[in-house]
Write a protein that holds these residues in place. Structure first.
Motif, PDB file in Angstrom:
ATOM      1  N   SER A 160       0.809  -1.222   0.000  1.00 54.08           N
ATOM      2  CA  SER A 160       0.000   0.000   0.000  1.00 54.08           C
ATOM      3  C   SER A 160       0.838   1.264   0.000  1.00 54.08           C
ATOM      4  O   SER A 160       0.327   2.351  -0.233  1.00 54.08           O
ATOM      5  CB  SER A 160      -0.914   0.014   1.227  1.00 54.08           C
ATOM      6  OG  SER A 160      -0.139   0.002   2.424  1.00 54.08           O
ATOM      7  N   GLY A 161       2.128   1.142   0.282  1.00 50.17           N
ATOM      8  CA  GLY A 161       2.993   2.320   0.318  1.00 50.17           C
ATOM      9  C   GLY A 161       2.765   3.168   1.558  1.00 50.17           C
ATOM     10  O   GLY A 161       3.001   4.377   1.532  1.00 50.17           O
ATOM     11  N   LYS A 162       2.344   2.550   2.661  1.00 50.29           N
ATOM     12  CA  LYS A 162       2.072   3.311   3.878  1.00 50.29           C
ATOM     13  C   LYS A 162       3.385   3.685   4.577  1.00 50.29           C
ATOM     14  O   LYS A 162       4.446   3.144   4.284  1.00 50.29           O
ATOM     15  CB  LYS A 162       1.197   2.488   4.813  1.00 50.29           C
ATOM     16  CG  LYS A 162       1.873   1.242   5.348  1.00 50.29           C
ATOM     17  CD  LYS A 162       0.952   0.469   6.265  1.00 50.29           C
ATOM     18  CE  LYS A 162       1.665  -0.776   6.828  1.00 50.29           C
ATOM     19  NZ  LYS A 162       0.786  -1.542   7.716  1.00 50.29           N
ATOM     20  N   PRO A 163       3.330   4.623   5.532  1.00 48.70           N
ATOM     21  CA  PRO A 163       4.548   5.047   6.240  1.00 48.70           C
ATOM     22  C   PRO A 163       5.235   3.890   6.967  1.00 48.70           C
ATOM     23  O   PRO A 163       4.581   2.958   7.441  1.00 48.70           O
ATOM     24  CB  PRO A 163       4.027   6.091   7.221  1.00 48.70           C
ATOM     25  CG  PRO A 163       2.770   6.606   6.594  1.00 48.70           C
ATOM     26  CD  PRO A 163       2.163   5.436   5.897  1.00 48.70           C
ATOM     27  N   GLU A 164       6.575   3.982   7.035  1.00 44.61           N
ATOM     28  CA  GLU A 164       7.392   2.971   7.709  1.00 44.61           C
ATOM     29  C   GLU A 164       8.562   3.654   8.399  1.00 44.61           C
ATOM     30  O   GLU A 164       8.931   4.783   8.072  1.00 44.61           O
ATOM     31  CB  GLU A 164       7.927   1.946   6.694  1.00 44.61           C
ATOM     32  CG  GLU A 164       6.876   1.082   6.026  1.00 44.61           C
ATOM     33  CD  GLU A 164       6.501  -0.136   6.873  1.00 44.61           C
ATOM     34  OE1 GLU A 164       7.007  -0.237   8.007  1.00 44.61           O
ATOM     35  OE2 GLU A 164       5.706  -0.960   6.391  1.00 44.61           O
ATOM     36  N   MET A 165       9.177   2.933   9.342  1.00 44.74           N
ATOM     37  CA  MET A 165      10.380   3.416  10.004  1.00 44.74           C
ATOM     38  C   MET A 165      11.616   2.825   9.327  1.00 44.74           C
ATOM     39  O   MET A 165      11.615   1.679   8.900  1.00 44.74           O
ATOM     40  CB  MET A 165      10.373   3.036  11.495  1.00 44.74           C
ATOM     41  CG  MET A 165       9.263   3.681  12.299  1.00 44.74           C
ATOM     42  SD  MET A 165       9.320   5.498  12.275  1.00 44.74           S
ATOM     43  CE  MET A 165      10.880   5.799  13.134  1.00 44.74           C
ATOM     44  N   ILE A 166      12.666   3.628   9.217  1.00 39.88           N
ATOM     45  CA  ILE A 166      13.910   3.190   8.579  1.00 39.88           C
ATOM     46  C   ILE A 166      15.094   3.549   9.469  1.00 39.88           C
ATOM     47  O   ILE A 166      14.995   4.411  10.348  1.00 39.88           O
ATOM     48  CB  ILE A 166      14.121   3.847   7.201  1.00 39.88           C
ATOM     49  CG1 ILE A 166      14.056   5.379   7.322  1.00 39.88           C
ATOM     50  CG2 ILE A 166      13.121   3.333   6.187  1.00 39.88           C
ATOM     51  CD1 ILE A 166      14.470   6.130   6.074  1.00 39.88           C
ATOM     52  N   GLY A 167      16.209   2.860   9.239  1.00 39.89           N
ATOM     53  CA  GLY A 167      17.461   3.224   9.875  1.00 39.89           C
ATOM     54  C   GLY A 167      18.284   4.059   8.921  1.00 39.89           C
ATOM     55  O   GLY A 167      18.272   3.830   7.715  1.00 39.89           O
ATOM     56  N   ILE A 168      18.994   5.026   9.446  1.00 36.74           N
ATOM     57  CA  ILE A 168      19.822   5.906   8.616  1.00 36.74           C
ATOM     58  C   ILE A 168      21.282   5.707   9.012  1.00 36.74           C
ATOM     59  O   ILE A 168      21.632   5.746  10.188  1.00 36.74           O
ATOM     60  CB  ILE A 168      19.422   7.382   8.794  1.00 36.74           C
ATOM     61  CG1 ILE A 168      17.952   7.575   8.402  1.00 36.74           C
ATOM     62  CG2 ILE A 168      20.311   8.293   7.948  1.00 36.74           C
ATOM     63  CD1 ILE A 168      17.422   8.968   8.667  1.00 36.74           C
ATOM     64  N   GLY A 169      22.128   5.476   8.019  1.00 35.03           N
ATOM     65  CA  GLY A 169      23.530   5.184   8.299  1.00 35.03           C
ATOM     66  C   GLY A 169      23.707   3.704   8.604  1.00 35.03           C
ATOM     67  O   GLY A 169      22.902   2.855   8.212  1.00 35.03           O
ATOM     68  N   SER A 170      24.763   3.378   9.324  1.00 32.36           N
ATOM     69  CA  SER A 170      25.018   1.975   9.654  1.00 32.36           C
ATOM     70  C   SER A 170      24.005   1.484  10.674  1.00 32.36           C
ATOM     71  O   SER A 170      23.382   2.266  11.396  1.00 32.36           O
ATOM     72  CB  SER A 170      26.434   1.818  10.203  1.00 32.36           C
ATOM     73  OG  SER A 170      26.542   2.465  11.465  1.00 32.36           O
ATOM     74  N   LYS A 171      23.861   0.184  10.757  1.00 30.56           N
ATOM     75  CA  LYS A 171      22.901  -0.393  11.691  1.00 30.56           C
ATOM     76  C   LYS A 171      23.283  -0.112  13.137  1.00 30.56           C
ATOM     77  O   LYS A 171      22.431  -0.053  14.023  1.00 30.56           O
ATOM     78  CB  LYS A 171      22.791  -1.891  11.441  1.00 30.56           C
ATOM     79  CG  LYS A 171      22.159  -2.240  10.101  1.00 30.56           C
ATOM     80  CD  LYS A 171      22.047  -3.740   9.910  1.00 30.56           C
ATOM     81  CE  LYS A 171      21.405  -4.063   8.557  1.00 30.56           C
ATOM     82  NZ  LYS A 171      21.301  -5.514   8.310  1.00 30.56           N
ATOM     83  N   SER A 172      24.584   0.064  13.360  1.00 37.40           N
ATOM     84  CA  SER A 172      25.050   0.305  14.730  1.00 37.40           C
ATOM     85  C   SER A 172      24.908   1.765  15.157  1.00 37.40           C
ATOM     86  O   SER A 172      25.093   2.087  16.326  1.00 37.40           O
ATOM     87  CB  SER A 172      26.524  -0.110  14.853  1.00 37.40           C
ATOM     88  OG  SER A 172      27.325   0.620  13.942  1.00 37.40           O
ATOM     89  N   SER A 173      24.580   2.664  14.202  1.00 40.91           N
ATOM     90  CA  SER A 173      24.515   4.077  14.551  1.00 40.91           C
ATOM     91  C   SER A 173      23.299   4.408  15.405  1.00 40.91           C
ATOM     92  O   SER A 173      23.310   5.366  16.178  1.00 40.91           O
ATOM     93  CB  SER A 173      24.485   4.926  13.278  1.00 40.91           C
ATOM     94  OG  SER A 173      23.259   4.729  12.573  1.00 40.91           O
ATOM     95  N   GLY A 174      22.219   3.629  15.262  1.00 42.59           N
ATOM     96  CA  GLY A 174      21.013   3.865  16.048  1.00 42.59           C
ATOM     97  C   GLY A 174      20.173   5.029  15.569  1.00 42.59           C
ATOM     98  O   GLY A 174      19.187   5.391  16.229  1.00 42.59           O
TER      99      GLY A 174
END
Length: 791
Positions: A160-174
């Motif tokens: 559906s293209g609904k909003p989602e959460m993403i990580g920015i940068g490396s996975k360890s950056s938080g």
């Protein structure tokens, strides 16, 4: 009547299958090339045409004393919208080329083209995210969308293209963020992106000194653009004076704004290069010429075959056939051949298309439902039928019955001269292509072998997210990398010498102000790239002032200021910061060979410079793979912000992309030269057969009278030799003018050589002699008795 004409046409085509095959084969090959060129032309000229506001959108640019740019400051657009009623809407945007990763539990994508724009710009360019285009409620709200492709990679289960959460940068950056949905990124638009960020207002709080935005305006239909351009320039000058600009500054007086339509942005932007346009025009002309040569071939062979159809025409006219009816019959024959050639051309084009797409980095398809080829092909078929068929049909249908039935037939002098003239024209085009190809090869060889002033070999560029504002911040990273066996040197800068245009600022020396490209570097920058020093010194840790107020100029900058002894002089830059010139380096071609070296200043500390993020290291060639493997395993500890995202490119490959347009042109000329030579040789082969057949009795008589085979070969080749020689003489001035104009587009180029002209002449003459001799061989070796006996 049509059925009868069709039967006669098919019978005649089958009876003369040799000539028919040559005609159809030559046309099919030329049509395949023309079809590909037509598809490419339609694609390149179709950017943004799906935008309903296509004809009313203009970008505001500035003409400065040294260059043109499409960047302006945010307040300008707002003032224009408030004061000019003919401007319907103003949109402001800014592209970030800072590459960073975004992650989800399903994977990672790297965003390199993140477009920041306001709501009005998104609406102007018909940008429609999933769920519709929303207006941000306040200046702090940011609606962030990923392209459909990237969204699908990160969230394959979210349809559906609904909003989602993403990580920015490396996975360890938080570091996390929220995306508002997905959006279709039209690959056929100048506004290209892999993610967009829609805000309520761009450049809040920024003044006229922040000229790093693109301002687009949408005007009312029928607006006088010249008058509007003058009004925009008046507003710009007035607002700059309000902002404190000196009215007596000669550079300010020379600065003007301009309006550039959206339709120009892909091929011919006022602020940019028109290389794409030149390549497209060259390709289009080549495609048309190849098709014309094939049609000429067709016409020539049809006229040459006229003798075989003379008695047929005479009998039909005696039986009451009109010239119009005969013309229709011959045109029907030609239409059948052109139709078959078109089908074969489509098949050949489909076979070649993958390589064509790879060469021009496009994704064209013949069989898409919205392809313009479906309406273009019938027009092409009618065009080539008329071009190739009208004159032969008029010649064939114009024979006089009384003469041809008595066996007194001969083609007119006009047909003779036309036939020879067309053959000369074919070979003239072939010579131009061959000469052009050889000169392009020479220039490319020069570009690949000439010293560019630095050595990108064994230099690796590491993509990085961390901003190294000062040497002290970069030193820990540098020290860790430098300890790896095989690493010779490490540096950081705000740009990579891969052809990218750096930022420009105004700098003053001895009261003389000039615009210079600024490059912010770290220690060992010149050593890593092996850039040669002309005088003075490079930056060194032994001099503490180098991190504060030392600068190095290149030769072009010294020449621009007219300095004779630059070392020790003071140069004043952005925010009135003063630098001491400690060295001068030799010019090196960061922009390739088409543009001259930009006058450039190098410093470690520039308050107005872009952030230093580009890490480059020199590695021993024998230990390249070992070093890269070690770097990948240690990168999470060396550079925590990037973490597990270790990515790199070889600098010599990045620099090599500057030659891509010329390599494309080389490939195009190579294909064009082969095609024109092939088609011309096909026509020459059939034409030589016709001439030889017409001289069969003359050859027999000469042999009986004692002529040798060599003398007969000389007799047959002489007329063709003269025609090809004339073709060379005609084509040399044209080839000279065209290749000189092409070479003039380079700042660094070869002198126009004479050898390619000689080689093209030798090649075409050799091919002519070989082709004609092969065809004449049968007549020369034939028994004279067979040719002279009457019954």
């Amino acid at each position: 009547m049509f059925k009868l004409n069709l039967k006669i046409a098919l019978r005649n085509l089958w009876r003369n299958w040799g000539i028919t095959s040559i005609n159809i084969g030559g046309l099919a090959i030329a049509l395949a090339a023309f079809i590909l060129v037509t598809m490419y032309f339609t694609f390149e000229t179709g950017f943004d045409k799906s935008n309903p506001n296509y004809n009313e959108i203009y970008v505001i640019g500035r003409t400065l004393p040294d260059f043109k740019t499409n960047t302006t400051s945010p307040p300008l657009g707002k003032t224009i919208k408030a004061e000019l009623p003919e401007v319907v809407s103003v949109g402001i945007m800014k592209m970030s080329y800072f590459e960073f990763p975004v992650t989800s539990k399903n994977g990672v994508v790297f965003l390199s083209k993140c477009l920041y724009l306001d709501y009005d710009a998104a609406k102007m360019f018909n940008i429609k995210p999933s769920g519709g285009l929303l207006r941000p409620e306040d200046s702090g709200q940011n609606l962030f969308y990923l392209s459909n492709e990237n969204y699908k990679t990160l969230f394959p289960d979210n349809k559906s293209g609904k909003p989602e959460m993403i990580g920015i940068g490396s996975k360890s950056s938080g570091i996390t963020g929220r995306i508002s949905g997905s959006i279709y990124a039209d690959p056929h638009s100048n506004i290209a992106f892999d993610a967009i960020s829609v805000v309520k207002e761009m450049g809040v709080g920024e003044n006229y000194g922040y000229n790093n935005y693109n301002t687009y305006i949408q005007v009312k239909p029928g607006t006088d653009i010249n008058a509007l351009e003058a009004k925009v320039n008046t507003i710009y000058k007035r607002e700059m004076l309000k902002a404190g600009e000196d009215p007596n500054n000669k550079d300010f007086k020379a600065t003007r704004t301009f309006l550039d339509p959206l339709k120009n942005q892909h091929l011919r932007p006022k602020a940019g290069t028109d290389a794409n346009y030149k390549i497209l025009m060259a390709l289009s002309v080549l495609g048309i010429l190849i098709l014309v040569i094939a049609c000429i071939n067709f016409t020539n062979l049809s006229i040459a075959q006229a003798a075989k159809r003379a008695k047929e025409v005479g009998v039909k006219k005696v039986m009451g056939a009109y010239r119009f009816q005969l013309s229709i019959q011959f045109l029907t024959e030609i239409l059948i051949q052109c139709f078959v050639a078109t089908i074969l051309g489509l098949i050949i084009a489909e076979i070649i298309l993958p390589k064509f797409n790879n060469l021009f980095t496009v994704n064209l398809s013949i069989w898409t439902a919205n392809s313009a080829l479906f309406w273009q092909l019938p027009l092409i078929l009618i065009f080539i039928t008329l071009i190739a068929g009208v004159y032969p049909a008029m010649v064939l249908s114009g024979f006089k019955p009384a003469l041809v039935l008595k066996g007194n037939f001969q083609t007119s002098k006009q047909s003779y001269w036309l036939r020879n003239g067309l053959l000369v024209f074919q070979f003239s085009i072939a010579v131009i292509f061959i000469t052009g190809l050889l000169i392009i090869n020479s220039q490319l060889k020069y570009m690949r072998t000439e010293d560019v002033g630095f050595k990108p070999e064994q230099v690796v560029y590491i993509k990085n997210l961390t901003i190294f504002g000062s040497p002290s911040k970069f030193d820990p990273v540098r020290d860790r990398i430098a300890k790896i066996p095989g690493v010779k040197s490490v540096t950081v800068a705000n740009t990579v010498p891969d052809g990218s245009d750096g930022g420009k600022n105004r700098y003053t020396v001895d009261g003389k102000e000039q615009s210079l490209t600024f490059t912010d570097v770290g220690f060992d920058y010149f050593e890593t790239l092996n850039i040669k020093l002309k005088e003075g010194r490079t930056f060194s840790r032994q001099f503490k002032t180098d991190t504060a107020n030392s600068a190095i100029l290149n030769e072009a900058a010294v020449a621009r200021y007219g300095l004779t002894d630059p070392i020790g002089k003071t140069i004043r830059g952005c925010q009135n910061k003063e630098y001491k010139i400690v060295g001068v380096i030799k010019d090196f071609k960061t922009l390739g060979f088409e543009k001259p070296v930009e006058p450039t200043i190098y410093s470690i500390n520039d308050p107005c410079g872009n952030p230093k993020t580009e890490i480059m290291l020199k590695i021993e060639e024998s230990r390249m793979s070992e070093v890269l493997s070690t770097l990948k395993s240690q990168w999470p500890e060396i550079n925590k912000l990037d973490g597990d995202n270790f990515r790199y490119q070889f600098l010599d490959e990045m620099y090599g992309r500057l030659f891509k347009k010329q390599e494309q042109l080389q490939s195009v000329f190579f294909a064009a030269a082969l095609l024109t030579i092939f088609i011309a040789i096909l026509g020459l082969f059939a034409f030589a057969k016709y001439i030889t057949t017409g001289k069969i009795k003359e050859i027999a008589v000469r042999k009986i009278l004692g002529a040798s085979n060599l003398q007969i070969f000389k007799l047959i080749n002489s007329s063709f030799f003269i025609m090809v020689l004339i073709a060379n003489i005609i084509s040399w001035p044209l080839a000279y003018i065209l290749t000189k104009k092409w070479l003039d587009t380079f700042a660094y180029r070869i002198d126009l050589p004479i050898l390619p002209f000689m080689m093209s002449a030798g090649l075409t003459i050799l091919l002519t002699i070989v082709t004609v001799s092969i065809q004449a061989n049968g007549a020369v070796k034939a028994n004279p008795v067979d040719a002279l006996k009457y019954e």
